[in-house]
Design an enzyme around this catalytic site. Structure first.
Site, PDB file in Angstrom:
ATOM      1  N   GLY A  47       0.832  -1.201   0.000  1.00 41.17           N
ATOM      2  CA  GLY A  47       0.000   0.000   0.000  1.00 41.17           C
ATOM      3  C   GLY A  47       0.862   1.244   0.000  1.00 41.17           C
ATOM      4  N   GLN A  52       3.179   9.908   0.903  1.00 39.71           N
ATOM      5  CA  GLN A  52       4.462   9.196   0.949  1.00 39.71           C
ATOM      6  C   GLN A  52       5.334   9.519  -0.268  1.00 39.71           C
ATOM      7  OE1 GLN A  52       2.603   5.194   1.990  1.00 39.71           O
ATOM      8  NE2 GLN A  52       4.532   5.091   3.092  1.00 39.71           N
ATOM      9  N   CYS A  91       6.164  -0.261   7.407  1.00 42.55           N
ATOM     10  CA  CYS A  91       5.768   0.902   6.606  1.00 42.55           C
ATOM     11  C   CYS A  91       6.912   1.263   5.660  1.00 42.55           C
ATOM     12  CB  CYS A  91       5.476   2.075   7.541  1.00 42.55           C
ATOM     13  SG  CYS A  91       5.063   3.596   6.673  1.00 42.55           S
ATOM     14  N   LEU A  92       6.577   1.577   4.413  1.00 44.18           N
ATOM     15  CA  LEU A  92       7.612   1.963   3.443  1.00 44.18           C
ATOM     16  C   LEU A  92       8.321   3.258   3.844  1.00 44.18           C
ATOM     17  CD1 LEU A  92       5.730   1.153   0.108  1.00 44.18           C
ATOM     18  CD2 LEU A  92       7.766  -0.025   0.974  1.00 44.18           C
ATOM     19  N   HIS A 133      -3.940   1.589   8.066  1.00 45.26           N
ATOM     20  CA  HIS A 133      -2.581   2.135   7.964  1.00 45.26           C
ATOM     21  C   HIS A 133      -2.539   3.295   6.956  1.00 45.26           C
ATOM     22  CE1 HIS A 133       1.919   1.522   7.996  1.00 45.26           C
ATOM     23  NE2 HIS A 133       1.769   2.183   6.860  1.00 45.26           N
ATOM     24  N   GLU A 134      -3.168   3.098   5.790  1.00 43.59           N
ATOM     25  CA  GLU A 134      -3.132   4.135   4.749  1.00 43.59           C
ATOM     26  C   GLU A 134      -3.959   5.359   5.172  1.00 43.59           C
ATOM     27  OE1 GLU A 134      -0.851   3.693   2.654  1.00 43.59           O
ATOM     28  OE2 GLU A 134      -0.627   1.566   3.073  1.00 43.59           O
ATOM     29  N   HIS A 137      -1.906   7.488   7.360  1.00 39.66           N
ATOM     30  CA  HIS A 137      -0.982   8.322   6.572  1.00 39.66           C
ATOM     31  C   HIS A 137      -1.676   9.603   6.118  1.00 39.66           C
ATOM     32  CE1 HIS A 137       2.772   6.237   6.071  1.00 39.66           C
ATOM     33  NE2 HIS A 137       2.206   5.119   5.668  1.00 39.66           N
TER      34      HIS A 137
HETATM   35 ZN    ZN Z   1       3.061   3.264   5.679  1.00 37.15          ZN
END
Ligand code: ZN
Length: 175
Positions: A47, A52, A91-92, A133-134, A137
């Site tokens: 995701g 991000q 998380c990225l 999670h998204e 963000h």
């Molecule tokens: Zn993340």
């Protein structure tokens, strides 16, 4: 194909509440295409939220299977949540780290797709976790808010090292 840099913990754009999308136009489609390319180029990301890649808009994409085209969700909201589920969450924007985090197991999500259609889904376990999670963000929240002080310290230290390595061009290749 434009793979953009994924912003890392510490970048102010990750703390900002993203703006609502009013218009689905060519610019927005371009942003979504960059997000898809960036997610595909990432190592095992499922995701990605627009902020991000530094775009202050309420958009996220996800891909729970590697084959298909990632799905796009605009202006998402969670209307209901239920249960409890523990998952080893990463998380990225905090690359290389993950923690056992408890969140609701099931959520109901509304949003709009790239054609402007309202979509409502019920999402369980990993899918439900991804949505939560998204959405965090897009509300300027990272998973670090669910951690204790020691874990946050560990994350900060790791991210500082990563950023130093990137600046000096040494160390492990950027994630
Ligand atoms: Zn993340």
């Amino acid at each position: 194909m434009t793979v953009r840099d994924i912003r890392i913990y510490g970048d102010p754009v990750l703390r900002a509440v993203a703006e609502k999308v009013n218009n689905i136009d060519g610019t927005l489609v371009g942003i979504v295409n960059d997000m898809i390319d960036t997610l595909r180029a990432s190592s095992n990301g499922i995701g990605l939220a627009a902020n991000q890649i530094g775009v202050d808009k309420q958009i996220f994409i996800y891909s729970l299977d590697e084959e298909g085209t990632p799905k796009v969700v605009i202006n998402p909201v969670i209307t209901e949540s239920d249960g409890e589920w523990v998952y080893d969450e990463g998380c990225l924007s905090v690359p290389g780290l993950h923690w056992q985090i408890v969140r609701p197991k099931l959520v109901n999500r509304r949003g709009v797709d790239l054609n402007g259609n309202d979509i409502e889904v019920e999402a369980d376990e990993l899918f439900g976790r991804l949505i939560q999670h998204e959405l965090d963000h897009l509300n300027g929240k990272l998973l670090l808010e669910y951690l204790d002080d020691e874990q946050v310290k560990e994350a900060k230290r790791a991210m500082r090292e990563l950023i130093d390595q990137r600046k000096s061009g040494t160390g492990v290749p950027p994630l």
